[in-house]
Design a protein around this motif. Structure first.
Motif, PDB file in Angstrom:
ATOM      1  N   UNK A  47      16.833 -34.929 -17.363  1.00 27.45           N
ATOM      2  CA  UNK A  47      17.930 -35.331 -16.483  1.00 27.45           C
ATOM      3  C   UNK A  47      17.661 -35.019 -15.025  1.00 27.45           C
ATOM      4  N   UNK A  48      16.659 -34.161 -14.751  1.00 27.50           N
ATOM      5  CA  UNK A  48      16.308 -33.828 -13.373  1.00 27.50           C
ATOM      6  C   UNK A  48      15.796 -35.058 -12.638  1.00 27.50           C
ATOM      7  N   UNK A  49      16.215 -35.220 -11.393  1.00 27.81           N
ATOM      8  CA  UNK A  49      15.801 -36.349 -10.582  1.00 27.81           C
ATOM      9  C   UNK A  49      15.472 -35.887  -9.163  1.00 27.81           C
ATOM     10  N   UNK A  50      14.581 -36.619  -8.521  1.00 24.43           N
ATOM     11  CA  UNK A  50      14.320 -36.478  -7.090  1.00 24.43           C
ATOM     12  C   UNK A  50      14.320 -37.865  -6.472  1.00 24.43           C
ATOM     13  N   UNK A  51      14.951 -37.974  -5.312  1.00 22.26           N
ATOM     14  CA  UNK A  51      14.915 -39.213  -4.542  1.00 22.26           C
ATOM     15  C   UNK A  51      14.188 -38.927  -3.234  1.00 22.26           C
ATOM     16  N   UNK A  52      12.949 -39.398  -3.127  1.00 21.23           N
ATOM     17  CA  UNK A  52      12.225 -39.308  -1.865  1.00 21.23           C
ATOM     18  C   UNK A  52      12.616 -40.489  -0.991  1.00 21.23           C
ATOM     19  N   UNK A  53      12.501 -40.298   0.330  1.00 19.54           N
ATOM     20  CA  UNK A  53      12.867 -41.335   1.285  1.00 19.54           C
ATOM     21  C   UNK A  53      11.646 -41.691   2.125  1.00 19.54           C
ATOM     22  N   UNK A  54      11.402 -42.975   2.291  1.00 23.34           N
ATOM     23  CA  UNK A  54      10.280 -43.415   3.098  1.00 23.34           C
ATOM     24  C   UNK A  54      10.687 -44.485   4.085  1.00 23.34           C
ATOM     25  N   UNK A  55      10.035 -44.513   5.244  1.00 26.65           N
ATOM     26  CA  UNK A  55      10.306 -45.572   6.217  1.00 26.65           C
ATOM     27  C   UNK A  55       9.515 -46.828   5.856  1.00 26.65           C
ATOM     28  N   UNK A  56       9.566 -47.830   6.724  1.00 29.28           N
ATOM     29  CA  UNK A  56       8.884 -49.091   6.421  1.00 29.28           C
ATOM     30  C   UNK A  56       7.372 -48.899   6.313  1.00 29.28           C
ATOM     31  N   UNK A  57       6.840 -47.881   7.001  1.00 23.98           N
ATOM     32  CA  UNK A  57       5.423 -47.572   6.879  1.00 23.98           C
ATOM     33  C   UNK A  57       5.103 -46.705   5.683  1.00 23.98           C
ATOM     34  N   UNK A  58       6.141 -46.418   4.864  1.00 25.42           N
ATOM     35  CA  UNK A  58       6.042 -45.617   3.645  1.00 25.42           C
ATOM     36  C   UNK A  58       5.681 -44.153   3.929  1.00 25.42           C
ATOM     37  N   UNK A  59       5.980 -43.683   5.143  1.00 22.96           N
ATOM     38  CA  UNK A  59       5.888 -42.256   5.434  1.00 22.96           C
ATOM     39  C   UNK A  59       7.119 -41.560   4.857  1.00 22.96           C
ATOM     40  N   UNK A  60       6.918 -40.403   4.252  1.00 24.82           N
ATOM     41  CA  UNK A  60       8.030 -39.678   3.652  1.00 24.82           C
ATOM     42  C   UNK A  60       8.898 -39.069   4.742  1.00 24.82           C
ATOM     43  N   UNK A  61      10.210 -39.382   4.705  1.00 20.22           N
ATOM     44  CA  UNK A  61      11.167 -38.891   5.686  1.00 20.22           C
ATOM     45  C   UNK A  61      11.921 -37.668   5.197  1.00 20.22           C
ATOM     46  N   UNK A  62      12.111 -37.579   3.899  1.00 21.58           N
ATOM     47  CA  UNK A  62      12.891 -36.498   3.324  1.00 21.58           C
ATOM     48  C   UNK A  62      13.079 -36.722   1.841  1.00 21.58           C
ATOM     49  N   UNK A  63      13.923 -35.914   1.225  1.00 21.04           N
ATOM     50  CA  UNK A  63      14.180 -36.058  -0.205  1.00 21.04           C
ATOM     51  C   UNK A  63      15.492 -35.378  -0.550  1.00 21.04           C
ATOM     52  N   UNK A  64      16.026 -35.741  -1.708  1.00 21.52           N
ATOM     53  CA  UNK A  64      17.227 -35.099  -2.243  1.00 21.52           C
ATOM     54  C   UNK A  64      17.083 -34.897  -3.741  1.00 21.52           C
ATOM     55  N   UNK A  65      17.382 -33.698  -4.242  1.00 22.59           N
ATOM     56  CA  UNK A  65      17.468 -33.518  -5.689  1.00 22.59           C
ATOM     57  C   UNK A  65      18.711 -34.217  -6.221  1.00 22.59           C
ATOM     58  N   UNK A  66      18.663 -34.596  -7.469  1.00 22.88           N
ATOM     59  CA  UNK A  66      19.801 -35.248  -8.115  1.00 22.88           C
ATOM     60  C   UNK A  66      19.702 -34.966  -9.613  1.00 22.88           C
ATOM     61  N   UNK A  67      20.664 -35.516 -10.363  1.00 16.01           N
ATOM     62  CA  UNK A  67      20.697 -35.271 -11.800  1.00 16.01           C
ATOM     63  C   UNK A  67      21.359 -36.453 -12.481  1.00 16.01           C
ATOM     64  N   UNK A  68      20.871 -36.790 -13.660  1.00 12.27           N
ATOM     65  CA  UNK A  68      21.447 -37.875 -14.459  1.00 12.27           C
ATOM     66  C   UNK A  68      22.670 -37.333 -15.186  1.00 12.27           C
ATOM     67  N   UNK A  69      23.812 -37.388 -14.528  1.00 14.61           N
ATOM     68  CA  UNK A  69      25.013 -36.696 -14.992  1.00 14.61           C
ATOM     69  C   UNK A  69      25.717 -37.431 -16.128  1.00 14.61           C
ATOM     70  N   UNK A  70      26.374 -36.648 -16.978  1.00  7.44           N
ATOM     71  CA  UNK A  70      27.167 -37.190 -18.087  1.00  7.44           C
ATOM     72  C   UNK A  70      28.625 -37.379 -17.697  1.00  7.44           C
ATOM     73  N   UNK A  71      29.107 -36.575 -16.759  1.00  7.42           N
ATOM     74  CA  UNK A  71      30.524 -36.604 -16.397  1.00  7.42           C
ATOM     75  C   UNK A  71      30.916 -37.939 -15.784  1.00  7.42           C
ATOM     76  N   UNK A  72      32.196 -38.268 -15.938  1.00 14.71           N
ATOM     77  CA  UNK A  72      32.774 -39.454 -15.313  1.00 14.71           C
ATOM     78  C   UNK A  72      34.168 -39.085 -14.820  1.00 14.71           C
ATOM     79  N   UNK A  73      34.473 -39.543 -13.611  1.00 18.37           N
ATOM     80  CA  UNK A  73      35.839 -39.362 -13.130  1.00 18.37           C
ATOM     81  C   UNK A  73      36.192 -40.477 -12.150  1.00 18.37           C
ATOM     82  N   UNK A  74      37.490 -40.726 -12.018  1.00 19.44           N
ATOM     83  CA  UNK A  74      38.006 -41.785 -11.155  1.00 19.44           C
ATOM     84  C   UNK A  74      38.299 -41.188  -9.784  1.00 19.44           C
ATOM     85  N   UNK A  75      37.754 -41.820  -8.733  1.00 21.92           N
ATOM     86  CA  UNK A  75      38.011 -41.329  -7.378  1.00 21.92           C
ATOM     87  C   UNK A  75      38.304 -42.509  -6.467  1.00 21.92           C
TER      88      UNK A  75
END
Length: 255
Positions: A47-75
């Motif tokens: 369930x662990x995830x990482x989202x890397x970010x790249x510009x148009x030249x595909x240089x890495x700009x940053x990243x964010x950890x994430x997770x494949x969550x089971x929860x659901x809620x209305x917002x």
């Protein structure tokens, strides 16, 4: 400890972070996000995830950890929040369980903010709209587990009482001079909450072989997934136990 270690990427310094990024490079899925660049998604079977970010030249700009969550809620989404950390970073302010789905502003259980690892892919999502989201809370150093609601309540005998299912959007407000409550600008995706354990597992990140805890909680406003570095866990979780702490909130829009 860090948000990365909460999903099985143990890091202590910047070099460790760089090593994590290098380790996921062969396993990324490229997601175009024109005209800004690309997201590069890593997803582990844990369930662990990482989202890397790249510009148009595909240089890495940053990243964010994430997770494949089971929860659901209305917002109810009320505000899109751009971050100055990267052109691909962003968040939403929302109300939990809006009473009026056609006009969610100021009409739900409480307001809160969640960061989104794929924010720019959601630019077509309208604010003032009600959606389903999956939320993950990444634990920090004040993470606590109580075996029962009774144990939780007795632990608060010398401090202000909070319910076993409570939620405080600490990223929205702060106490200023003279005790006056002030808005945090820009608002942050932080919250203090407590909740009852409905499910839990000790999972293993298959890339690093490091373990982390996943818990599904019922808290005020609905369900939320929690991930935590085992070093934060003093007491083994149990169904019906209570979790309390401060967290960074990451979310994804489901529909």
């Amino acid at each position: 400890m860090s948000n990365l270690s909460d999903i099985g990427f143990p890091v202590k310094n910047e070099q460790d972070v760089n090593d994590v990024i290098m380790s996921v490079l062969p396993h990324l899925t490229q997601i175009p996000c024109p005209p800004l660049g690309f997201y590069y998604k890593f997803q582990d079977e844990s369930g662990a995830e990482l989202y890397l970010q790249g510009n148009q030249g595909q240089d890495i700009l940053g990243f964010n950890p994430a997770f494949n969550a089971k929860s659901r809620r209305r917002v109810g989404l009320t505000t899109a929040i751009e971050r100055d950390t990267s052109a691909l970073d962003g968040a939403f302010k929302a109300w939990a369980n809006p009473a009026d789905e056609s006009n969610p502003e100021d009409s739900g259980d409480f307001p809160f903010v969640f960061d989104m690892p794929d924010f720019r892919l959601q630019e077509d999502i309208e604010v003032q709209k009600t959606v389903d989201v999956a939320l993950t809370a990444f634990a920090s150093n004040d993470f606590e587990i109580f075996s029962s609601e009774e144990e939780f309540e007795s632990s608060q005998s010398n401090e202000p009482m909070f319910g076993a299912r409570s939620f405080s959007p600490s990223g929205l407000f702060k106490e200023g001079e003279g005790g006056v409550v002030e808005d945090i600008i820009p608002p942050q995706a932080h919250a203090n909450f407590s909740g009852e354990i409905k499910e839990f597992e000790l999972r293993t990140n298959s890339l690093t072989e490091a373990k982390f805890y996943w818990l599904l909680l019922e808290t005020y406003g609905g369900e939320i997934d929690v991930v935590a570095d085992p070093k934060l866990v003093d007491n083994e979780p149990k169904i019906g136990g209570i979790v309390k702490g401060s967290f960074w909130i990451s979310g994804k829009i489901i529909s």
